[in-house]
Design a protein around this motif. Structure first.
Motif, PDB file in Angstrom:
ATOM      1  N   ASP A 131       0.825  -1.211   0.000  1.00  0.00           N
ATOM      2  CA  ASP A 131       0.000   0.000   0.000  1.00  0.00           C
ATOM      3  C   ASP A 131       0.859   1.261   0.000  1.00  0.00           C
ATOM      4  O   ASP A 131       0.541   2.246  -0.693  1.00  0.00           O
ATOM      5  N   ASN A 132       1.928   1.262   0.780  1.00  0.00           N
ATOM      6  CA  ASN A 132       2.754   2.472   0.897  1.00  0.00           C
ATOM      7  C   ASN A 132       3.441   2.834  -0.409  1.00  0.00           C
ATOM      8  O   ASN A 132       3.608   4.024  -0.721  1.00  0.00           O
ATOM      9  N   TYR A 133       3.839   1.832  -1.197  1.00  0.00           N
ATOM     10  CA  TYR A 133       4.589   2.098  -2.421  1.00  0.00           C
ATOM     11  C   TYR A 133       3.771   1.817  -3.677  1.00  0.00           C
ATOM     12  O   TYR A 133       4.337   1.680  -4.766  1.00  0.00           O
ATOM     13  N   HIS A 134       2.462   1.733  -3.514  1.00  0.00           N
ATOM     14  CA  HIS A 134       1.517   1.646  -4.634  1.00  0.00           C
ATOM     15  C   HIS A 134       1.857   0.494  -5.576  1.00  0.00           C
ATOM     16  O   HIS A 134       1.982   0.660  -6.797  1.00  0.00           O
TER      17      HIS A 134
END
Length: 347
Positions: A131-134
């Motif tokens: 989620d953080n780095y898409h």
């Protein structure tokens, strides 16, 4: 009396009937635990590499060093290719990514100070990283799935690596042991500027090491058949990387106390020289040791001959010195027929 006996028999049968499922449940649970233990032992036995050794905790000398492993360098390029999996060939990040995604190895957060912390509170869920780095993924029945084309292995062009150089006094040996690695993703912004570094997570090398023996890395551009396991690659320290930090009492990186790039390069060279000098001089000066070894390797006959020749040269030299002294004294005496002595007169 018959009624009493009949009631006792009924209670006994009922007790056995009630107790039997409980015993069965306990036996089944014990069997399941045993099966899990056996599976874990067999998995560990299949994966563990026989030459893998951990660093002792009570060493007499140790120095912790952090390096930047640039995958654009030829020495490290084998960890980058292939970018996408080809059959069973995977690059290092794809392999680590899949192991973490399937829960085989734990991953830990990259803190702001850059130090690693391997505790339960520092563990990171793989979903949080995605989620953080898409990174695109699918979730089905609580399991995460990421296609090979969506794994950002092409963007991971650098690793932070921590190694410990230490002297093991138990067997009098010097080692360099990798302690942890952190994949670093390089992403350019929308304006096409310089790529920004995004350290993803820390991986403890002891958790990763058993799996690395199952993957190979290419070690030569001229000979494509020259390969070795990833475990051997790190154990033999075949990687190259600039030092960006050492463990020190101030907790500073090299860039924080080096005013410019030339001072930084000088400090990196100095640290490398200190490590090399310590490794070479553990057992004394190597040049003196080589000269003593060359003398010890001589034949006894050669030793006697060398001693005789040294004695002869010594005697002849002393004789020459004596002759020169005698000649000097005779020449000085014969050079002048009369000596003139001058005395100071008093007036």
């Amino acid at each position: 009396m018959k009624k009493v006996l009949f009631l006792l028999m009924i209670t006994l049968v009922a007790g056995v009937a009630v107790a039997q499922p409980k015993v069965r449940r306990q036996q089944q649970a014990q069997q399941q635990r045993q099966q899990k233990q056996n599976q874990g032992l067999s998995m560990r036995a299949r994966l563990m590499f026989p030459t893998a050794t951990d660093m002792p905790e009570n060493v007499v000398w140790r120095r912790d060093i952090y390096r930047e492993i640039d995958l654009n360098k030829d020495a490290n390029a084998g960890l980058y290719y292939p970018v996408e999996p080809i059959d069973k060939q995977l690059n290092l990040f794809t392999y680590v990514f899949k192991l973490a995604l399937n829960g085989y190895i734990p991953i830990y957060e990259y803190r702001l100070d850059g130090n690693e912390l391997f505790t339960d509170s520092a563990r990171v869920q793989m979903k949080t990283v995605l989620d953080n780095y898409h990174i695109f993924y699918e979730e089905k029945d609580g399991k995460l799935r990421v296609d090979n084309s969506d794994i950002p292995s092409a963007e991971v062009k650098m690793y932070y690596l921590k190694e410990s150089a230490y002297f093991d006094d138990a067997n009098s040996t010097f080692h360099r042991k990798v302690q942890s690695i952190c994949p670093v993703m390089l992403r350019e912004d929308d304006f096409g500027g310089e790529a920004s570094k995004y350290p993803l997570f820390w991986v403890k090398y002891t958790d990763l090491e058993p799996f690395l023996s199952r993957q190979t890395v290419m070690t030569s551009n001229l000979n494509n058949a020259a390969v070795m396991s990833m475990e051997d690659f790190f154990t033999m320290n075949r990687y190259e990387g600039k030092i960006y930090k050492t463990n020190n009492m101030l907790g500073k990186t090299l860039a924080q106390y080096c005013p410019n790039d030339s001072a930084l390069a000088k400090e990196q060279k100095k640290i490398e020289g200190e490590l090399k000098a310590f490794e070479q001089n553990i057992f004394g000066d190597q040049h003196k040791k080589d000269s003593l070894d060359s003398i010890a390797k001589l034949d006894p006959k050669q030793l006697k001959a060398s001693k005789r020749s040294s004695k002869r040269t010594g005697r002849s030299g002393s004789a020459k010195v004596k002759k020169s002294r005698v000649k000097g004294s005779s020449s000085s005496s014969s050079g002048g027929t009369a000596r003139i002595s001058v005395r100071r007169q008093r007036h």
